[in-house]
Scaffold this active site. Structure first.
Site, PDB file in Angstrom:
ATOM      1  N   ASP A 187       0.773  -0.906   0.212  1.00  0.00           N
ATOM      2  CA  ASP A 187      -0.325   0.052  -0.074  1.00  0.00           C
ATOM      3  C   ASP A 187       1.267   1.412  -0.034  1.00  0.00           C
ATOM      4  O   ASP A 187       1.929   0.937  -0.962  1.00  0.00           O
ATOM      5  CB  ASP A 187      -0.491  -0.015   1.362  1.00  0.00           C
ATOM      6  CG  ASP A 187      -2.364   1.488   1.044  1.00  0.00           C
ATOM      7  OD1 ASP A 187      -1.972   1.807   1.500  1.00  0.00           O
ATOM      8  OD2 ASP A 187      -3.074   0.792   0.716  1.00  0.00           O
ATOM      9  N   TYR A 238      -3.278  11.115   1.684  1.00  0.00           N
ATOM     10  CA  TYR A 238      -4.049  11.305  -0.204  1.00  0.00           C
ATOM     11  C   TYR A 238      -3.621  12.202  -0.293  1.00  0.00           C
ATOM     12  O   TYR A 238      -3.143  12.578  -1.360  1.00  0.00           O
ATOM     13  CB  TYR A 238      -4.865  10.568  -0.176  1.00  0.00           C
ATOM     14  CG  TYR A 238      -5.217   9.444   0.395  1.00  0.00           C
ATOM     15  CD1 TYR A 238      -4.873   8.772   1.708  1.00  0.00           C
ATOM     16  CD2 TYR A 238      -5.404   8.172  -0.096  1.00  0.00           C
ATOM     17  CE1 TYR A 238      -5.058   7.001   2.488  1.00  0.00           C
ATOM     18  CE2 TYR A 238      -5.828   6.637   0.035  1.00  0.00           C
ATOM     19  CZ  TYR A 238      -5.346   6.118   0.953  1.00  0.00           C
ATOM     20  OH  TYR A 238      -5.585   4.645   1.458  1.00  0.00           O
ATOM     21  N   HIS A 272      -5.479  -7.448  -0.656  1.00  0.00           N
ATOM     22  CA  HIS A 272      -3.978  -6.692  -0.317  1.00  0.00           C
ATOM     23  C   HIS A 272      -3.385  -6.972   0.739  1.00  0.00           C
ATOM     24  O   HIS A 272      -2.475  -5.865   0.697  1.00  0.00           O
ATOM     25  CB  HIS A 272      -5.390  -5.531  -0.729  1.00  0.00           C
ATOM     26  CG  HIS A 272      -4.583  -3.884  -0.469  1.00  0.00           C
ATOM     27  ND1 HIS A 272      -3.913  -3.280  -1.585  1.00  0.00           N
ATOM     28  CD2 HIS A 272      -4.493  -3.297   0.583  1.00  0.00           C
ATOM     29  CE1 HIS A 272      -3.408  -1.787  -1.496  1.00  0.00           C
ATOM     30  NE2 HIS A 272      -4.010  -2.273   0.893  1.00  0.00           N
TER      31      HIS A 272
END
Lengths: 367, 498
Positions: free
Chosen positions: B261, B407, B464
């Site tokens: 990630d 982000y 993931h």
């Protein structure tokens, strides 16, 4: 949302906002509920006081994150005599299903097309086969579908968020970027072009749209559980949609609206626990093809548009006409924002009266 | 003058004829010979083919960005009092926090029921909430878990103004076994807890290896027990600098790195910016956000075998399906990249809200089909304890808002214009690709950046959160990679010495 500013709002909501008085105020208008297609629909039904003047039935539709409360200020202006006009309005302002005091569906599929059908059935229940519509945001999307599906029954459509969603319209906007002043009046070029700036603005502001259109139930847990969370989420959007040039201020545009109106909106959402059902309209609208099929069909219903300065999207008339073949009136003003009935109620009412007068003329000419 | 309505247009009017004649004269003047046409066509084809070829194979990479090793992320007034000590740390779930958490969980407002016939297609199914709330408020053993977490040696040290928390486990090794350092970086919505099962496996000493791993597992700044930046700008490239400084602070001039990630992106940036220090780079989320990759993917959709092996084609094609999937799953990314502080309010105020928001990812990102299961498949790949362990890293530290800011600090003009994915690195690399990872790029595309990509392991299972879901598989692959990196260095040393 700036959390320092949010703190002030929360304090006001908790300490100063007068819940009882605000409820009493809303109750000055007559409220009703009726069951349409399995859902309890709440609506305000305001009959005009005036004698000897023809009342025209007017359906008013709100959007997200709003409710019929949005029309609280304009309704008295619409049901009272106005100089220069020989008509007055009988206003029906419902809460869309899943919003405000209206029940939300427990089945998938309640998209704006279906909501339009519910609204048509509501009007019929109240004795109106033909009527005018005023709307913005999702209300305008709903009304656009109604004007397409029930063209003989919608006598006229006044919108403060006019939008043609036909592919040809999007193409025109893109092509127009080559010579913007050919596509749009020079004074209004900045509302669309340059496209990169518009795209940047949309990307920056549409995160909520994206998540509500895909995972409304996820985000809904936190927003249903935390009033502060709900306040931050909703107020950020109400701010930027009222003035998109104020993201560098601590209030982000929110101070273009009256705090009581904002807190009314929040309280109605909180009290009814309806944030999830209201957000699902985004997911339903984008699921399946029903809405896009209907968007592609033009309508001859006489339409009037008013474009306030900070409205989220703008299309010039020649593009609106792709969808609204009888766009009889269009006004573009240099003030105001998305929540027109709250921010600029008088101007909205002025334009609505003038538009309906033109709708009446339009019908007279054709008979 | 318009003809009267009802009369068809007449194209033999004087005006139309004049226009046609004028057009004809223009056409005559520029009439092109057949030979010239052929030449034009040839040149056009050359450009049409040459442009992508140039773009894909010949374009030179952008320059490395300037690196400021001393950028300050903490309060200004602390700049003069720089503390470089490394202090032992134990995390604490204090009673006040636990009591408040339980109250908030139990006093939650009624949740809106899901629509009929729906599992997780509209997001987290609220019918699951009572199970989770019950578990978290009544069964989750806070004290015991705190003890378990504190079994690993933990530390804090101040890097560029921010206290960085990390786990550090160094195995005891017999003579002849070398300990080598490995930095492990988590992502969002993960935490150091993702590596709980893997750490003992990674640091195990084995007769089959001439090395053992010493693992350093930090919390990213703004996540868990690491402090958050007080000013804008701390994107993944800046975090790469911080972690390089962390490793140097701990005495490591050269080290291995592993990430998933955001951790994968940060470690990728480290391999790009500090190649002399990185001995090897292992990633379980190899991603390439470049124009070149997009162009290749689009061109390849005409004939996928040009781009990807047949048995793996469905991880990339059809593009429309994968694009649709990404669109459906990236609402969170969109809002976190633009308005992290807005959504942060609800998630830091309501533990139920936080749970739904984060666990939805553990459902869909582990297996997309879990969306169709009533419980979101959450009991299929993880224990409830594991999932709440991870949640506690966000709740106990109230770090959800600062975690989401990564982000908006990365998906912005500043970072994206650096085009880090276009800058090659010679650091040896090794990727593992879980079946349900969110993105897939065939090895040859990754080799544009990773010149020494030694291997890509492709799994037929896993999602993931690989280290958490399949710690054995994860560990085996990391150890294989490091062994391979060591061989690679030995061979290269021989080469340079010859």
């Amino acid at each position: 949302m700036n959390t320092l500013y949010l703190e002030k709002i929360i304090n006001h909501w908790a300490e100063k906002y007068d819940f009882e008085a605000r409820a009493d105020r809303l109750n000055r208008l007559p409220h009703y509920k009726t069951r349409i297609q399995g859902l309890d629909i709440h609506f305000v039904w305001a009959k005009p006081e005036v004698k000897g003047v023809k009342p025209l039935p007017l359906l008013m539709l709100h959007g997200w994150p709003s409710s019929s409360k949005e029309f609280e200020k304009v309704i008295p202006m619409l049901t009272n005599k106005r100089g220069g006009y020989d008509f007055v309005f009988e206003v029906i302002a419902p809460d869309l299903p899943g919003f405000g005091f209206s029940e939300g569906s427990n089945k998938p599929g309640l998209n704006p097309v279906q909501i339009g059908i519910i609204m048509k059935n509501l009007m019929r229940r109240l004795g109106f086969d033909k009527f005018y519509v005023q709307a913005g945001d999702w209300g305008s999307q709903t009304a656009t579908h109604m004007a397409t599906i029930f063209p003989e029954d919608i006598l006229g459509f006044h919108t403060n968020m006019p939008l043609s969603s036909m592919p040809i319209s999007f193409l025109k906007i893109v092509l127009g970027s080559m010579v913007p002043t050919l596509a749009v009046d020079a004074r209004h070029v900045h509302r669309i072009y340059p496209l990169t700036k518009l795209f940047s603005y949309i990307m920056r502001e549409s995160g909520y749209f994206h998540i509500q259109a895909t995972k409304p139930d996820t985000i809904g847990v936190g927003l249903t559980d935390s009033p502060t969370g709900l306040a931050a989420y909703v107020l950020e959007k109400m701010g930027v949609c009222s003035n998109k040039e104020q993201t560098d201020t601590i209030h982000g545009g929110l101070e273009n609206l009256e705090l009581d109106d904002v807190l009314d909106t929040l309280t109605i959402m909180w009290a009814n626990g309806c944030v999830v059902t209201s957000m699902r309209i985004y997911a339903e609208a984008l699921a399946g093809r029903e809405a896009s099929v209907v968007h592609n069909i033009p309508t001859k219903v006489p339409t009037a548009a008013i474009n306030f300065l900070h409205e989220v999207l703008y299309q010039p008339d020649w593009i609106l006409r792709d969808k609204f073949h009888n766009l009889v009136r269009s006004t573009t003003v240099e003030f105001g924002g998305h929540f027109a009935a709250l921010q600029t109620p008088r101007e909205l009412v002025d334009d609505l009266y003038a538009s309906v007068a033109q709708f009446v003329v339009h019908h007279r000419v054709r008979t | 003058m318009d003809p009267p309505p009802g009369v068809p247009p007449d194209n033999t009017t004087p005006t139309s004829l004049a226009i046609l004649r004028a057009g004809g004269r223009v056409f005559d003047a520029v009439r092109i010979s057949k030979a010239k046409m052929a030449k034009l066509f040839f040149v056009a084809t050359l450009i049409a083919l040459g442009a992508p070829v140039y773009f894909i194979f010949l374009k030179s990479p952008p320059p490395l960005p300037e690196v400021d090793l001393n950028e300050w992320w903490g309060p200004e007034q602390l700049k003069t009092k720089q503390d470089t000590s490394v202090r032992p740390f134990k995390l604490k779930f204090d009673k006040v926090m636990i009591k408040d958490l339980k109250e908030r969980l139990k006093a939650h407002r009624p949740f809106v029921p899901p629509l009929e016939g729906v599992a997780f297609e509209y997001g987290f199914n609220s019918k699951q909430m009572s199970n989770w709330i019950n578990y978290w408020a009544e069964e989750y053993p806070f004290e015991e878990r705190e003890k378990v977490f504190n079994k690993y040696p933990q530390f804090k040290t101040n890097i560029q103004g921010l206290d960085v928390h990390f786990i550090r486990v160094k195995p005891e090794v017999p003579a002849g076994v070398e300990t080598v350092p490995l930095l492990l970086l988590h992502g969002w919505p993960g935490s150091v807890r993702e590596f709980d099962a893997a750490i003992p496996l990674l640091t195990a000493v084995s007769k089959d290896r001439d090395f053992a791993l010493e693992v350093i597992v930090p919390s990213l700044p703004g996540y868990g027990y690491s402090e958050a930046s007080v000013r804008p700008g701390l994107g993944v490239d800046k975090m790469a600098v911080m972690f390089r400084n962390l490793m140097n602070r701990l005495g490591f001039k050269k080290y291995y790195i592993q990430g998933g990630d955001w951790g994968a992106v940060i470690t990728s940036n480290m391999a790009t910016m500090f190649p002399e220090e990185i001995l090897g780079y292992h990633s379980n989320m190899a991603a390439s956000l470049t124009g070149r990759t997009t162009l290749i993917n689009v061109l390849g959709s005409v004939y996928p075998p040009l781009v990807v092996k047949a048995e793996l084609a469905d991880r990339l094609y059809p593009l429309s399906k994968h694009f649709g999937y990404l669109l459906e799953e990236t609402g969170y990314l969109h809002i976190q990249s633009s308005k992290p502080d807005t959504i942060g309010v609800a998630l830091s105020d309501s533990p139920s809200g936080l749970l739904a928001y984060i666990l939805e990812k553990f459902s869909t990102w582990t297996k997309p089909e879990y969306k169709l299961k009533a419980d979101g498949g959450l009991s299929s790949s993880f224990t409830r304890e594991q999932l709440i362990d991870n949640l506690m890293m966000y709740w106990a530290t109230n770090s959800i808002t600062t975690s989401m800011r990564l982000y908006s600090e990365t998906f912005n003009k500043r970072y994206m214009s650096l085009k880090m994915d276009d800058i090659p690195t010679t650091v040896p690399a090794w990727f593992i690709q879980a079946k349900n990872e969110l993105v897939y790029h065939p090895g040859w595309i990754m080799r544009f950046k990773y010149k020494n990509l030694i291997n890509e392991t492709v799994l037929e299972n896993g999602g993931h959160f690989l280290a958490m879901e399949l710690p054995q598989v994860f560990t085996e692959d990391v150890l294989k990679a490091i062994a391979a990196f060591r061989d690679w260095h030995k061979q290269n040393k021989v080469k340079t010495e010859l």
